[in-house]
Design an enzyme around this catalytic site. Structure first.
Site, PDB file in Angstrom:
ATOM      1  N   SER A 227       0.620  -0.776  -0.056  1.00 53.07           N
ATOM      2  CA  SER A 227      -0.453   0.478   0.241  1.00 53.07           C
ATOM      3  C   SER A 227       1.395   1.459  -0.152  1.00 53.07           C
ATOM      4  CB  SER A 227      -0.075   0.045   1.234  1.00 53.07           C
ATOM      5  OG  SER A 227      -1.965  -1.299   1.252  1.00 53.07           O
TER       6      SER A 227
ATOM      7  N   SER B  90      -3.496  -3.263  -2.541  1.00 52.18           N
ATOM      8  CA  SER B  90      -3.038  -2.055  -1.817  1.00 52.18           C
ATOM      9  C   SER B  90      -3.865  -1.216  -1.378  1.00 52.18           C
ATOM     10  CB  SER B  90      -2.363  -1.755  -3.423  1.00 52.18           C
ATOM     11  OG  SER B  90      -1.536  -1.010  -3.275  1.00 52.18           O
TER      12      SER B  90
ATOM     13  N   ASP C 137      -4.768   2.479  -1.412  1.00 52.01           N
ATOM     14  CA  ASP C 137      -3.908   3.476  -2.089  1.00 52.01           C
ATOM     15  C   ASP C 137      -4.279   4.482  -1.794  1.00 52.01           C
ATOM     16  OD1 ASP C 137      -1.306   2.294  -2.843  1.00 52.01           O
ATOM     17  OD2 ASP C 137      -2.138   1.263  -4.396  1.00 52.01           O
TER      18      ASP C 137
END
Lengths: 349, 349, 349, 349
Positions: free
Chosen positions: C227, C265, C267
């Site tokens: 991430s 991830s 993000d």
């Protein structure tokens, strides 16, 4: 007669003087009704936020999608930029491209727009294909331009008119309806006006009275479906973020009438503030705005809910029995019976 | 007595046998009520979709945000992945971190989760700070773990209980409420169950009857505000996309009670399907699912609207007058008067 | 040495004087690094937009979710209201509740906040569970409060520090990185500062040079995942809508480093403007703001892209080889080799 | 010659055999190029996911909006229902209504669609108004129908063709480009194909080499702006949720070329899976699907990023210098110089 004339009251806030979207100063509405032969039952309704060149003087705006089974044109640019650069046009589902193209014509040909090479037409729709020969696409660009040209302030015709000519709502004849709320000065005094094109299903309730059940007409008993376009105008200074929140409350107003936003429903709300005009071009790098604070928007929310509920019911009271394509016939709401039901429930006089 | 026992009917669809979220097979609810001294009036309500390890056997899920003035934990991962990997916990606003931390404890210590290093706790809340010393943060991780442990199928306690212990709704004592709908076989036979934590304002209407106005209690007459958490469970096989649509209909149910989703309201709906359990790890690259088609979801939408409306009113009928922090007192809904009003309107027997 | 000292240039816009998020006037950063025993490798990074009481003087803000497999706290209220009411705290995944609770402590105890009963903590995270005993949840509320208290203007430490202590990026040791851009006066002169917590995978490219491939380390060759938290501050007067657009450009900066936003991830980009402080309470019904027009934001977009790209690479240049939990060891980026590769490509001197 | 023929490699995954969107089995592309007189430089590109009646056999689909300053038609219904019911058509900004209308014609007149009364045309666009007399709206419905009819599998023409006839990208002549990735069997073997209509600005970098700066052509040095339409097809079984995630990665591919998604950019990605055809009508209440699990989508994400980056550069290599409306002239990318730059950087042979 409109519901208020029967003593029916929707919510607690006062209406504007016309009880119409045109109570918002400067707002104009133009409608073209196409009722021709056995099978053409459609039309165009145009809403203009102000009298100037809409492309050069954009309005703060937002679009809320209640249920997106629909073909509304113009969503993403309004969402990205927070502004409206054409009038709003409503029509039938398959005529959206025609109307969008007409708005391009309208914009390109306006004085001052000689260099314009990009136009975000905003067009809403519902599907009038039960009463109207929708596959024939009988709306022309000229019809749209005529609706725009004829737009005027003052009372707004309701029922089987404009984009509501061929629509069906809760199993009865639907159409165009409008209503407004004028907040008291203690709540900042702004006006919220709503115009709807009603064409949807569910279990109709009027000021909560379960009219649909009483009349034996409701979803899953009958096959009711469809969409609702809602347009909300206000003179309150709201930016796109708060206009989107306001738009969502119109969808709550739809819920109060018993609408269920079924799978096949295209339920969209376009909300516009007339408080500012954002110039397309200017020497300044900035837009200076004085916006209503978040903690002052709740009364506007309630106004949008109430006005939408009332606008929908107004459309049903105004609409008249209509026969159209393939001999399909849709009865109007039996107003006398309904008023009786409301009287018994203490909701009409 | 619940509203149905007074002959009050919400909508047209039949309820499940308990008229509770636990009518959805396998769903369990656990509640811890904290009513201590003069100022502690809060608690925890936990909803568990199934009896297995929720992290290892995730449920299809979605979260709809009606109005985002709230602190719900876990939104973005549910939105991105379409699954729920912890039970759902409801509590007060300032105890969300405690509850989220407790869900991490709960997950890390479950057999089979020894290697888990990431947990998406889902915690909803409303603000009970009028009756409860919310700044004291009296909910502990143990309270949350207790609520999870005590969760059971069967009837669900309503009113001043769990996360609804200290809430206020339409100016009256709010709390926890629940309801369900069981669709007929012709509409595929699925159940939709709803549980709400009611703590919001507007103009209360019960089956449309304008009770709030009649009792002189409504927004902008008084200062009513606040939030509503709604949890929708169903055994219908819906993926995250259609669960989000279903969740939005619960928000429409809130609208039917007169809620306005004011600026300060945190109105969230968490919708979960129990039809499939998606394994955290598996040898297969695929999830095989048999999902209800888009054109078969509308009856579920109506079910969610009706059950949410009823759950909210159930919470008001069950809640009792309560005095709490700083001597604040909130009266319960005057049920007798309300039933009288509904009788006059033909909505109760 | 930072990449710029090797003659490496990211994009075309000039940096601020520190090439750090603290180039935005008033912005402070505080970091607590936990490196204890064999297995604790984690920490806290706090970013404060201004020196006043953040709850009483909210900042215009937005959060963009690039990929939502993460546990960020505070999303929905920022999205709904467009403001930030706590400092931003970054930490590890399982310590988000602790950090959110600490921000409540921090807020409730600040002078002037005695009546506050609702706090929207904003906490970002990435998962440092490879090097850190994340299940031990070693971050305490005191650590968070210490990071907030120690926050200061001036240079920002990069690499294995604060919330970046135990992170891994493109298979190398990641960490905290920062960068800024100062627009020329012709583009309105505003500053954009970025701080990142890097913990993600893909195919590393530095100013486009395919370093990851050259070094034999990239996704699907190795198992790289994870991430990235990005925080963007600016003194440009942008509202939430344009801040969200700005935030999205930071995600584009991540793409320029070869990040792929893999399924696992988380993000997120938090973007904040320091141009205005929106009072929690005021006598005015309005917020008066002078906002940069839509057609003047593109240079800020480019600034956010470039500064994010550079901040990520800065984190890699600063991070050092680290051994942690279970004896896991992650090597630092081989800077000499990398600089050689960039020299050959004409991208370093 | 395409970039690959110069030894240029984008990313690490292998291409399909044609390195084109048509590597996805069954996908067809049709293009009509309008280059007439001094000022008509526009056209139509149509993408058909499969050979059957698209309305009766809908494809799973999603649309991601990178920057919404554009007029794409069809967004909300795809978002709501997760399906595509017409082919995708790309054209110029002001011809979107014409193309949408043509898709209605196309659909209404197909055998089996005699009762269809609602069509969600999906039309993307960029603005070719610098080289093309866009205000003249020279695209007709017949042009669109011709593009649909001529659609075929096999190689796809790139450069000044179809909807890319008059576009400009990074200050050079843009156009249509395409590319694909074929995942190895270990990553499930699916194909991702991309087609782009390039018309945007920023600071061009090709496999990271800063070509735009080297050639002195980049945003804010010159006035570069504009949009990019991206279409992603795959045979991987993804539902709308994961297709939207895939679509977002195409936008990351755009970022890798140096695009900045400026304020005026309309950056949209339409992603479609050919794995299933969802019947418009069926006797079953269910759709049975076997979908790739979330944790198996990352390689597809990387494929979409790489293929989009390459498709954009392919469009630039193929496009040729063009003179158009008002004598405007746009030079093609100086391929020889560019290849030299890439050779020096070790990125071409």
């Amino acid at each position: 007669k409109r519901p208020r004339e029967y003593g029916i009251r929707f919510g607690v806030l006062p209406t504007g003087s016309l009880n119409a979207i045109t109570d918002v100063p400067g707002v104009r509405v133009g409608q073209i009704t196409l009722k021709q032969g056995q099978n053409i039952r459609t039309g165009v309704t145009a809403i203009l936020p102000h009298e100037k060149n809409q492309f050069q003087q954009k309005s703060l705006a937002a679009i809320y999608i209640g249920n997106g089974f629909g073909k509304l044109a113009g969503y993403s640019q309004v969402e990205e930029l927070g502004t409206l650069e054409t009038p709003i046009v409503l029509t039938n589902t398959l005529s959206v491209p025609t109307a969008a193209d007409a708005l391009i014509d309208y914009t390109l040909t306006q004085p001052g727009n000689e260099q314009v090479r990009s136009v975000n037409s905003v067009v809403g729709e519902t599907n009038d294909g039960f009463l109207n020969d929708i596959r024939g696409r009988h709306v022309t660009k000229q019809h749209v331009l005529d609706a725009l040209r004829q737009a005027k302030t003052g009372p707004v015709e309701e029922g089987n008119v404009g984009a509501g000519t061929g629509t069906v709502c809760f199993g009865f004849k639907g159409g165009i309806g409008t209503s407004s709320r004028k907040l008291p000065a203690s709540l900042n005094g702004y006006t919220v006006g709503v115009l709807v094109q009603t064409n949807f299903g569910g279990t109709l309730q009027i000021t909560g009275v379960p009219v649909g059940v009483a009349l034996g007409k409701y979803s899953f008993k009958e096959n009711l479906d469809g969409s609702c376009m809602m347009v909300v105008l206000t003179d309150a200074p709201l930016d796109a973020r708060n206009l989107k929140r306001l738009a969502k409350r119109a969808f709550m107003g739809l819920a109060r009438t018993g609408g269920i936003a079924s799978n096949g429903s295209g339920d969209y709300v376009i909300a516009v503030s007339t408080a500012y005009q954002i110039p397309h071009e200017t020497n300044s790098a900035f837009d200076e705005v004085k916006l209503l604070r978040n903690d002052n928007v709740s009364a506007l929310f309630m106004a949008a809910i109430e006005a939408t509920e009332e606008a929908i019911v107004n459309s049903l009271f105004a609409a008249q029995t209509l026969t159209g394509d393939q001999g399909h016939k849709v009865e109007q709401l039996p107003v006398d019976k309904v008023v009786d039901l409301l009287k018994k429930a203490g909701q009409a006089k």
